[in-house]
Write a protein that holds these residues in place. Structure first.
Motif, PDB file in Angstrom:
ATOM      1  N   ALA A 229       6.970   8.776  -2.455  1.00 28.24           N
ATOM      2  CA  ALA A 229       6.339   7.385  -1.989  1.00 28.24           C
ATOM      3  C   ALA A 229       7.112   6.677  -3.082  1.00 28.24           C
ATOM      4  O   ALA A 229       7.686   6.949  -4.054  1.00 28.24           O
ATOM      5  CB  ALA A 229       5.035   7.341  -2.307  1.00 28.24           C
ATOM      6  N   SER A 230       7.709   5.622  -2.577  1.00 29.03           N
ATOM      7  CA  SER A 230       7.655   4.392  -3.491  1.00 29.03           C
ATOM      8  C   SER A 230       6.947   3.221  -3.913  1.00 29.03           C
ATOM      9  O   SER A 230       6.931   2.746  -3.004  1.00 29.03           O
ATOM     10  CB  SER A 230       9.380   3.604  -2.547  1.00 29.03           C
ATOM     11  N   TYR A 231       6.400   3.536  -5.318  1.00 31.43           N
ATOM     12  CA  TYR A 231       5.916   2.134  -5.302  1.00 31.43           C
ATOM     13  C   TYR A 231       5.609   2.050  -7.003  1.00 31.43           C
ATOM     14  O   TYR A 231       6.941   3.172  -7.589  1.00 31.43           O
ATOM     15  CB  TYR A 231       4.537   3.559  -5.743  1.00 31.43           C
TER      16      TYR A 231
ATOM     17  N   ALA B 111       0.700  -1.301   0.230  1.00 29.46           N
ATOM     18  CA  ALA B 111      -0.063   0.383   0.325  1.00 29.46           C
ATOM     19  C   ALA B 111       0.702   1.541  -0.061  1.00 29.46           C
ATOM     20  O   ALA B 111       2.192   1.271   0.214  1.00 29.46           O
ATOM     21  CB  ALA B 111      -1.106   0.425   1.213  1.00 29.46           C
ATOM     22  N   TYR B 112       0.505   2.655  -0.564  1.00 32.08           N
ATOM     23  CA  TYR B 112       1.136   3.424  -0.597  1.00 32.08           C
ATOM     24  C   TYR B 112       0.165   4.673  -0.465  1.00 32.08           C
ATOM     25  O   TYR B 112      -1.111   4.859  -0.841  1.00 32.08           O
ATOM     26  CB  TYR B 112       2.202   3.476  -1.928  1.00 32.08           C
ATOM     27  N   HIS B 113       1.029   5.835  -0.099  1.00 31.29           N
ATOM     28  CA  HIS B 113       0.162   6.986  -0.758  1.00 31.29           C
ATOM     29  C   HIS B 113       1.229   7.999  -1.000  1.00 31.29           C
ATOM     30  O   HIS B 113       2.038   7.950  -1.173  1.00 31.29           O
ATOM     31  CB  HIS B 113       0.046   7.400   0.812  1.00 31.29           C
ATOM     32  N   LEU B 114       0.282   8.844  -2.575  1.00 32.26           N
ATOM     33  CA  LEU B 114       0.771   9.344  -3.122  1.00 32.26           C
ATOM     34  C   LEU B 114       0.098  10.812  -3.112  1.00 32.26           C
ATOM     35  O   LEU B 114      -0.994  11.317  -3.396  1.00 32.26           O
ATOM     36  CB  LEU B 114       0.393   9.327  -4.820  1.00 32.26           C
ATOM     37  N   VAL B 115       0.926  12.240  -3.437  1.00 37.68           N
ATOM     38  CA  VAL B 115       0.607  13.354  -2.922  1.00 37.68           C
ATOM     39  C   VAL B 115       1.192  13.922  -4.381  1.00 37.68           C
ATOM     40  O   VAL B 115       1.822  13.822  -4.521  1.00 37.68           O
ATOM     41  CB  VAL B 115       0.769  14.040  -1.581  1.00 37.68           C
ATOM     42  N   ASN B 116      -0.018  14.600  -4.880  1.00 34.30           N
ATOM     43  CA  ASN B 116       0.111  15.752  -5.958  1.00 34.30           C
ATOM     44  C   ASN B 116       0.224  16.758  -5.479  1.00 34.30           C
ATOM     45  O   ASN B 116      -1.016  16.700  -5.202  1.00 34.30           O
ATOM     46  CB  ASN B 116      -0.072  15.124  -7.216  1.00 34.30           C
ATOM     47  N   THR B 117       0.452  17.992  -6.411  1.00 35.42           N
ATOM     48  CA  THR B 117       0.115  19.404  -5.593  1.00 35.42           C
ATOM     49  C   THR B 117       0.776  20.223  -7.525  1.00 35.42           C
ATOM     50  O   THR B 117       1.260  20.081  -8.035  1.00 35.42           O
ATOM     51  CB  THR B 117      -0.063  20.291  -4.705  1.00 35.42           C
TER      52      THR B 117
END
Length: 750
Positions: free
Chosen positions: A716-718, A684-690
């Motif tokens: 994140a590593s994904y 599982a991972y969390h990805l944040v873009n802005t």
């Protein structure tokens, strides 16, 4: 005499007035003034209301003037020569009752649609780096787009990527009304640039009653052909890993229509070794009205795409160096080189106020070259096809009805050759085939407004498909051969019912069938096998949902639950040589829930913060193999390969009166099984873009935007797309860590 006349004019001049119209522009809901509204009429200069929503016009005669503002619905108003006029504008459609979609060949508010439908607007695409559709699509519940390398896409609608090791399969795609999915079932989605997509509607789940094959669903892209102004525009953006993209666009109005042309060039070196890409796309659009009853649209699309294939890595290789390519990929020049051209003509005819027709035809050519680690493939394809639909609006007794009927036909002829690969060059021919593929279906649909609250839809299609494989050269077996497969005609029904609870909320339910024959690439694999025993997938989907809109569109809710039973599921496996092969895997049970909630905390056009909007989506996909034997292994009951059980997306959108904006997106993706045995997972991972920027105007002719953004802010590593059931444990396609981009857009009206 002259001196007396001049004196008289001087005395009378203060009393002379010129006819003038004073206009006040207001918000139709709040009554507040709307500042900086653009006013434009035929053969008139452009005007802009001041910060108090006021503007004074001097007109020689009454004129139709268009009032437009980014936050409001545009409106045509007849402005008199003199007097005072108040114009009330409706806020831009945010309420589900106001968002009109044309899915299932009928334009109705989303609130009335009895299906799982999501819309990806141009504004959704502009929340991210505009190099692909990936992040924008992944904010929608039930939708998953993967990009294992720049321009290497895979689309999953409710888990439909199970049989797509590469490319887009099991999803029917349309572009400006023509089938963009080829007759053989594959879709070259990577040939399109974001600039070619102004609006996207996605039907989740089977929609074969009106769109033919494809259990995953339907994606309908459109680039608006209507030309409303003379305009020149250009974009320039750049980012990490050698990314550059520039676009030039020109639109020119004509007496009864107009033309529009755009050119886009995008290049990147890529995060990983051997992941460079280069794409050029040219689109030419013509929009004409031969008469009041007719609309003629022409499209010419040319795309030239090249991208390198780094290949998947093992877990130990990722730990050692996630940027490396699979050993041998660079030496063998593993890559895709593809040129494609579409010519499209569409004709709309309103025979009668109640009876109309829309017909589109296309011709397509493709040159495709694919050196890979194990072989070298070359293909040349010519195809054509079309779609026509008739619509009748009338009454059946006292019940308003809409009848829709039509058909679609596609044909493709492909010359396909497979060679050995010697250092990235085509070597000895292994086999050479001529592939003929035909697909067609007839459809009919009845919509009946049983009452002011209930809308009943009954749909049905009859589907036909076949392919011929003429193996002219077979260096392995030494003998030419012929193979043909004609699938039995398939009847695909759908029944749906939508019921309004009130003007702001509705419930819906549907039962729909679907089918998906194997693509030519699944029957004819790269090592030369022709698997005529591969059966078409068939399934049935049960779905219920609830939609509502409160506080004048400030709060919107869209929730659906479904159960999809699929038989003869096509899955992938990899042989010891690394070639991906396909087989039917029994049946799958796919239960799911999808939800979207958005709400505007602030929406005041005169305040510094004009809008602050939050959006949350949830996807719960609980998919399992119902019946799956693989040799001596029984995988029945295992989680479906490649499907994350839970995905959550949170978005914040901020827009200010000076023009500054901020878009923030957080996405959580749950543990995802990567093999049928459920022994290997993507963590599982969390990805944040802005993205933040400024949009504004200089005078009435110049529009300007400056922006910058960060992808993967949390580093994140994904993997944004993994290989499923690979040989040798090569599961992972590492995605880029934190990276930055920026750009500028300029538009000039003339």
């Amino acid at each position: 005499m002259f001196r007396n006349l001049l004196l008289l004019l001087v005395v009378l001049f203060p009393c002379i007035t010129f006819a003038q119209t004073s206009i006040q522009v207001l918000d139709a809901q709040s009554g507040e003034a709307v500042p900086f509204v653009s006013l434009k009429g035929n053969n008139l200069p452009s005007f802009v209301a001041d910060e108090n929503g006021q503007v004074n016009l001097s007109l020689e005669e009454a004129a139709e003037i268009r009032f437009s503002h980014v936050a409001y619905e545009s409106q045509e108003v007849l402005v008199p020569v003199s007097g005072t006029l108040v114009v009330s504008l409706q806020p831009a459609a945010n309420a589900l009752a106001e968002v009109v979609v044309s899915s299932f060949e009928t334009e109705r508010p989303l609130l009335e649609q009895a299906a799982g439908i999501v819309r990806v607007s141009e504004a959704d695409l502009f929340r991210f780096n505009e190099t692909s559709v990936v992040h924008a699509f992944n904010t929608k519940p039930g939708i998953r787009v993967e990009e294992r390398a720049p321009a290497s896409y895979r689309i999953s609608i409710r888990g439909s990527s199970l049989r797509a090791p590469f490319g887009v399969r099991n999803v029917k795609v349309y572009w400006n009304g023509i089938p963009f999915t080829a007759a053989d079932g594959t879709t070259p989605l990577n040939m399109l640039d974001v600039a070619n997509l102004q609006n996207t509607e996605i039907i989740k789940g089977p929609a074969g009653s009106i769109y033919g094959a494809g259990n995953g669903g339907v994606i309908s892209f459109s680039s608006s052909p209507e030309i409303t102004e003379n305009r020149i525009s250009t974009d320039l953006s750049f980012g990490d890993f050698g990314m550059t993209r520039y676009r030039f666009g020109l639109s020119q109005q004509m007496e009864e229509g107009g033309i529009k042309v755009s050119y886009v060039r995008q290049k990147a070196d890529g995060y990983r070794d051997h992941t460079a890409m280069d794409r050029e796309v040219v689109q030419l659009t013509g929009h004409f009205k031969p008469s009041e009853k007719q609309l003629l649209t022409t499209q010419l699309l040319y795309s030239d795409l090249f991208y390198e294939l780094p290949g998947a890595l093992t877990a130990s290789q990722v730990a050692e160096n996630p940027r490396q390519a699979r050993p041998g990929s660079a030496a063998q020049n593993a890559s895709i080189d593809q040129q494609s051209m579409y010519g499209v003509v569409s004709h709309d005819y309103q025979f009668h106020p109640k009876f109309s027709n829309k017909t589109s035809i296309y011709i397509n050519t493709v040159d495709f070259e694919n050196p890979f680690n194990l072989d070298y493939k070359k293909e040349t394809q010519f195809s054509y096809g079309g779609r026509t639909s008739f619509t009748y609006d009338g009454n059946w007794g006292s019940i308003p009805v809409r009848l829709i009927g039509g058909g679609e036909y596609q044909f493709s002829n492909t010359a396909a050759q497979n060679f050995g690969n010697r250092g990235g060059q085509a070597d000895t021919v292994r086999f050479s085939d001529e592939l003929l593929t035909r697909t067609a279906f007839l459809f009919q649909q009845l919509e009946a407004e049983l009452s002011e609250r209930f809308l009943l839809t009954l749909g049905l299609s009859e589907n036909f498909s076949s392919f011929d494989i003429a193996r002219n050269i077979d260096a392995i077996r030494g003998m030419p051969s012929q193979a043909r497969r004609t699938f039995d005609p398939v009847i695909v029904p759908r029944i749906a019912l939508s019921g309004k609870l009130n003007e702001q909320s509705a419930v819906h339910g549907s039962i729909s069938s679907g089918f998906s024959p194997p693509t030519i690439d699944e029957v004819r694999t790269n090592e030369g096998t022709i698997n005529l025993d591969l059966e078409a997938e068939k399934g049935i989907n049960y779905e219920v949902g609830y939609r509502s809109s409160f506080r004048q569109g400030r709060v919107n809710v869209d929730i659906s639950a479904f159960y999809f039973k699929l038989d003869e599921t096509i899955t992938t496996f990899t042989n010891p040589d690394g070639v991906v092969l396909f087989r039917n895997a029994g049946a799958t049970d796919q239960k799911g829930m999808e939800a979207l909630v958005d709400y505007a905390l602030i929406r005041k056009q005169l305040s510094f913060i004009q809008e602050l909007k939050l959006t949350h989506t949830f996807t719960g996909h609980y998919f399992t193999f119902a019946d799956f034997m693989k040799g001596e292994n029984d995988f029945s009951g295992n989680d479906l390969t490649g499907v994350a059980p839970h995905t959550v997306v949170n978005q914040v959108d901020l827009r200010t009166r000076p023009g500054f904006y901020l878009n923030f997106t957080h996405q959580f993706v749950d543990d995802t099984p990567l093999n049928d045995a459920n022994t290997v997972y993507q963590e599982a991972y969390h990805l944040v873009n802005t993205r933040l920027g400024w949009r504004g105007s200089a005078g009435t002719t110049l529009d300007l935007e400056v922006f910058a953004g960060v992808e993967n802010l949390g580093n994140a590593s994904y993997s944004l797309g993994n290989d499923l059931n690979p040989f040798g444990g090569r599961y992972f396609q590492p995605a880029a860590p934190r990276n930055f981009y920026g750009g500028i857009k300029v538009g000039v009206k003339y």
